[in-house]
Motif scaffolding. Structure first.
Motif, PDB file in Angstrom:
ATOM      1  N   ASP A 103       0.846  -1.192   0.000  1.00 44.56           N
ATOM      2  CA  ASP A 103       0.000   0.000   0.000  1.00 44.56           C
ATOM      3  C   ASP A 103       0.885   1.247   0.000  1.00 44.56           C
ATOM      4  O   ASP A 103       1.880   1.318   0.706  1.00 44.56           O
ATOM      5  CB  ASP A 103      -0.907  -0.001   1.229  1.00 44.56           C
ATOM      6  N   LEU A 104       0.507   2.249  -0.801  1.00 40.52           N
ATOM      7  CA  LEU A 104       1.357   3.412  -1.023  1.00 40.52           C
ATOM      8  C   LEU A 104       0.981   4.624  -0.176  1.00 40.52           C
ATOM      9  O   LEU A 104       1.386   5.743  -0.493  1.00 40.52           O
ATOM     10  CB  LEU A 104       1.308   3.803  -2.513  1.00 40.52           C
ATOM     11  N   HIS A 105       0.236   4.409   0.899  1.00 40.24           N
ATOM     12  CA  HIS A 105      -0.191   5.562   1.695  1.00 40.24           C
ATOM     13  C   HIS A 105       0.983   6.379   2.213  1.00 40.24           C
ATOM     14  O   HIS A 105       0.880   7.599   2.371  1.00 40.24           O
ATOM     15  CB  HIS A 105      -1.051   5.091   2.875  1.00 40.24           C
ATOM     16  N   MET A 106       2.115   5.744   2.468  1.00 37.64           N
ATOM     17  CA  MET A 106       3.269   6.459   3.022  1.00 37.64           C
ATOM     18  C   MET A 106       4.177   7.039   1.941  1.00 37.64           C
ATOM     19  O   MET A 106       5.240   7.590   2.257  1.00 37.64           O
ATOM     20  CB  MET A 106       4.070   5.532   3.936  1.00 37.64           C
ATOM     21  N   LEU A 107       3.776   6.956   0.689  1.00 40.78           N
ATOM     22  CA  LEU A 107       4.595   7.517  -0.391  1.00 40.78           C
ATOM     23  C   LEU A 107       4.863   8.997  -0.181  1.00 40.78           C
ATOM     24  O   LEU A 107       5.949   9.496  -0.479  1.00 40.78           O
ATOM     25  CB  LEU A 107       3.885   7.305  -1.736  1.00 40.78           C
ATOM     26  N   SER A 108       3.880   9.720   0.342  1.00 39.35           N
ATOM     27  CA  SER A 108       4.029  11.168   0.504  1.00 39.35           C
ATOM     28  C   SER A 108       4.277  11.563   1.954  1.00 39.35           C
ATOM     29  O   SER A 108       4.114  12.728   2.314  1.00 39.35           O
ATOM     30  CB  SER A 108       2.775  11.879  -0.011  1.00 39.35           C
ATOM     31  N   ALA A 109       4.667  10.604   2.784  1.00 45.16           N
ATOM     32  CA  ALA A 109       4.881  10.879   4.206  1.00 45.16           C
ATOM     33  C   ALA A 109       6.360  10.770   4.554  1.00 45.16           C
ATOM     34  O   ALA A 109       7.086   9.935   4.009  1.00 45.16           O
ATOM     35  CB  ALA A 109       4.084   9.901   5.061  1.00 45.16           C
ATOM     36  N   SER A 110       6.785  11.593   5.478  1.00 45.87           N
ATOM     37  CA  SER A 110       8.175  11.553   5.928  1.00 45.87           C
ATOM     38  C   SER A 110       8.435  10.294   6.746  1.00 45.87           C
ATOM     39  O   SER A 110       7.583   9.840   7.506  1.00 45.87           O
ATOM     40  CB  SER A 110       8.477  12.792   6.768  1.00 45.87           C
ATOM     41  N   ASN A 111       9.618   9.723   6.586  1.00 43.13           N
ATOM     42  CA  ASN A 111       9.963   8.500   7.299  1.00 43.13           C
ATOM     43  C   ASN A 111      10.503   8.757   8.699  1.00 43.13           C
ATOM     44  O   ASN A 111      10.231   7.999   9.627  1.00 43.13           O
ATOM     45  CB  ASN A 111      11.008   7.717   6.504  1.00 43.13           C
ATOM     46  N   LEU A 112      11.289   9.798   8.853  1.00 44.48           N
ATOM     47  CA  LEU A 112      11.940  10.055  10.136  1.00 44.48           C
ATOM     48  C   LEU A 112      11.771  11.515  10.530  1.00 44.48           C
ATOM     49  O   LEU A 112      11.732  12.392   9.656  1.00 44.48           O
ATOM     50  CB  LEU A 112      13.433   9.717  10.052  1.00 44.48           C
ATOM     51  N   PRO A 113      11.712  11.803  11.827  1.00 45.30           N
ATOM     52  CA  PRO A 113      11.693  10.830  12.927  1.00 45.30           C
ATOM     53  C   PRO A 113      10.325  10.186  13.070  1.00 45.30           C
ATOM     54  O   PRO A 113       9.300  10.793  12.749  1.00 45.30           O
ATOM     55  CB  PRO A 113      12.022  11.693  14.152  1.00 45.30           C
ATOM     56  N   LEU A 114      10.299   8.944  13.547  1.00 49.79           N
ATOM     57  CA  LEU A 114       9.043   8.247  13.777  1.00 49.79           C
ATOM     58  C   LEU A 114       8.434   8.692  15.102  1.00 49.79           C
ATOM     59  O   LEU A 114       9.147   9.009  16.050  1.00 49.79           O
ATOM     60  CB  LEU A 114       9.261   6.735  13.808  1.00 49.79           C
ATOM     61  N   SER A 115       7.111   8.695  15.142  1.00 49.80           N
ATOM     62  CA  SER A 115       6.423   8.968  16.397  1.00 49.80           C
ATOM     63  C   SER A 115       6.570   7.764  17.323  1.00 49.80           C
ATOM     64  O   SER A 115       6.908   6.648  16.888  1.00 49.80           O
ATOM     65  CB  SER A 115       4.947   9.250  16.152  1.00 49.80           C
ATOM     66  N   GLU A 116       6.291   7.966  18.599  1.00 48.49           N
ATOM     67  CA  GLU A 116       6.357   6.852  19.548  1.00 48.49           C
ATOM     68  C   GLU A 116       5.353   5.775  19.170  1.00 48.49           C
ATOM     69  O   GLU A 116       5.634   4.577  19.289  1.00 48.49           O
ATOM     70  CB  GLU A 116       6.096   7.346  20.971  1.00 48.49           C
ATOM     71  N   ASN A 117       4.163   6.172  18.680  1.00 49.40           N
ATOM     72  CA  ASN A 117       3.170   5.192  18.238  1.00 49.40           C
ATOM     73  C   ASN A 117       3.708   4.348  17.094  1.00 49.40           C
ATOM     74  O   ASN A 117       3.539   3.122  17.076  1.00 49.40           O
ATOM     75  CB  ASN A 117       1.890   5.896  17.799  1.00 49.40           C
ATOM     76  N   GLN A 118       4.355   4.994  16.126  1.00 49.60           N
ATOM     77  CA  GLN A 118       4.912   4.247  15.003  1.00 49.60           C
ATOM     78  C   GLN A 118       5.962   3.248  15.463  1.00 49.60           C
ATOM     79  O   GLN A 118       5.998   2.103  14.999  1.00 49.60           O
ATOM     80  CB  GLN A 118       5.529   5.209  13.985  1.00 49.60           C
ATOM     81  N   LYS A 119       6.824   3.670  16.359  1.00 46.45           N
ATOM     82  CA  LYS A 119       7.893   2.781  16.817  1.00 46.45           C
ATOM     83  C   LYS A 119       7.339   1.610  17.622  1.00 46.45           C
ATOM     84  O   LYS A 119       7.713   0.461  17.395  1.00 46.45           O
ATOM     85  CB  LYS A 119       8.911   3.587  17.631  1.00 46.45           C
ATOM     86  N   ARG A 120       6.438   1.898  18.543  1.00 48.71           N
ATOM     87  CA  ARG A 120       5.907   0.813  19.382  1.00 48.71           C
ATOM     88  C   ARG A 120       5.064  -0.158  18.572  1.00 48.71           C
ATOM     89  O   ARG A 120       5.185  -1.378  18.724  1.00 48.71           O
ATOM     90  CB  ARG A 120       5.084   1.400  20.526  1.00 48.71           C
TER      91      ARG A 120
END
Length: 291
Positions: free
Chosen positions: A64-81
């Motif tokens: 799924d390409l939803h993150m194509l237009s989203a920054s990778n870093l820094p990740l939020s705590e929710n993303q990391k956990r």
């Protein structure tokens, strides 16, 4: 079962909220699994795929390409956990932690119990509830998360401005995922999942298509957000927020998606009552939960 998954779905919550593998199997006979995470960064998607390939040999990897237009870093705590904590320990997890977190945080994700170091005295039994992660959980089905809430939506014309530097970074990450999949003899499908934000990534997708066609001519696209009328998805009844389908919408989408996959790929490869048993069981369990 090892080597039982024919189509592996990767990506964000638009996968685990929208793609229902038991219903997809019912419509097409294709054994699929959702291996996704909340706001899963493209940087952690590749280790997820590498982990899956330790036990599975999918014919198709669908990203799924939803993150194509989203920054990778820094990740939020929710993303990391949500994307690191539950990964089995091994080389892919070490890679994911290495690319997704600064070195100072590595111990927290190598040993998640360290995240509680400031509140050991407050911990109670209810803080450790494995029930929601059990395979027989009442709202988890082969990676799909069932949500029955209904929240009517309006189709949005919002478009995210194109960012060349971010696109180059994300294209590099997508290329890595494609190459890992192709090295494992899997075909790759790039998807744009349905949402009420139909035109959010128009500029990004239009830039991506010729680049993929040039570098990876065997990779296919499926822009499912353009086919919501065809699949019968209704903005008034089939969403629980602007991006995610509820259980009714996910059934419509998954049935349609199964038929698309069956029409585009030579699947399933092997008819097997033994392998199909897990999907048949999950479908029955899902139907009971929907009553």
């Amino acid at each position: 079962h090892s080597d039982s998954v024919e189509v592996l779905f990767l990506g964000t919550s638009l996968v685990h909220a929208n793609v229902n593998p038991p219903v997809l199997w019912e419509a097409s006979g294709i054994r699929a699994y959702d291996l996704s995470g909340s706001e899963q960064s493209l940087l952690t998607t590749r280790p997820y795929l590498e982990e899956a390939l330790r036990t599975q040999a999918p014919s198709v990897v669908a990203l799924d390409l939803h993150m194509l237009s989203a920054s990778n870093l820094p990740l939020s705590e929710n993303q990391k956990r949500s994307n690191l904590t539950m990964m089995p320990f091994g080389v892919p997890k070490l890679k994911a932690i290495g690319v997704a977190t600064p070195a100072s945080e590595w111990p927290r994700y190598l040993s998640p119990l360290q995240q509680f170091h400031s509140r050991w005295g407050e911990l109670r039994r209810k803080d450790f509830s494995p029930n929601k992660w059990r395979p027989e959980s009442k709202n988890l089905f082969l990676g799909y998360r069932k949500v029955d809430k209904v929240a009517p939506q309006d189709s949005s014309a919002e478009s995210r401005p194109f960012d060349e530097a971010l696109y180059v970074q994300n294209y590099r990450a997508i290329s890595g995922i494609i190459e890992v999949a192709q090295a494992a003899n899997a075909e790759v499908l790039l998807m744009v999942g349905p949402s009420s934000r139909v035109h959010l990534q128009d500029q990004w997708i239009e830039r991506l298509k010729p680049d993929i066609a040039r570098d990876y001519p065997n990779v296919r696209f499926l822009e499912t957000q353009l086919s919501q009328v065809e699949m019968g998805v209704d903005y008034r009844t089939d969403y629980y927020d602007e991006l995610h389908l509820n259980s009714v919408g996910a059934e419509k989408y998954s049935s349609w998606l199964g038929r698309q996959l069956a029409g585009q790929y030579d699947l399933p490869r092997v008819k097997s009552d033994r392998l199909d048993g897990a999907w048949r069981q999950e479908l029955a369990r899902y139907r009971r939960a929907r009553r």
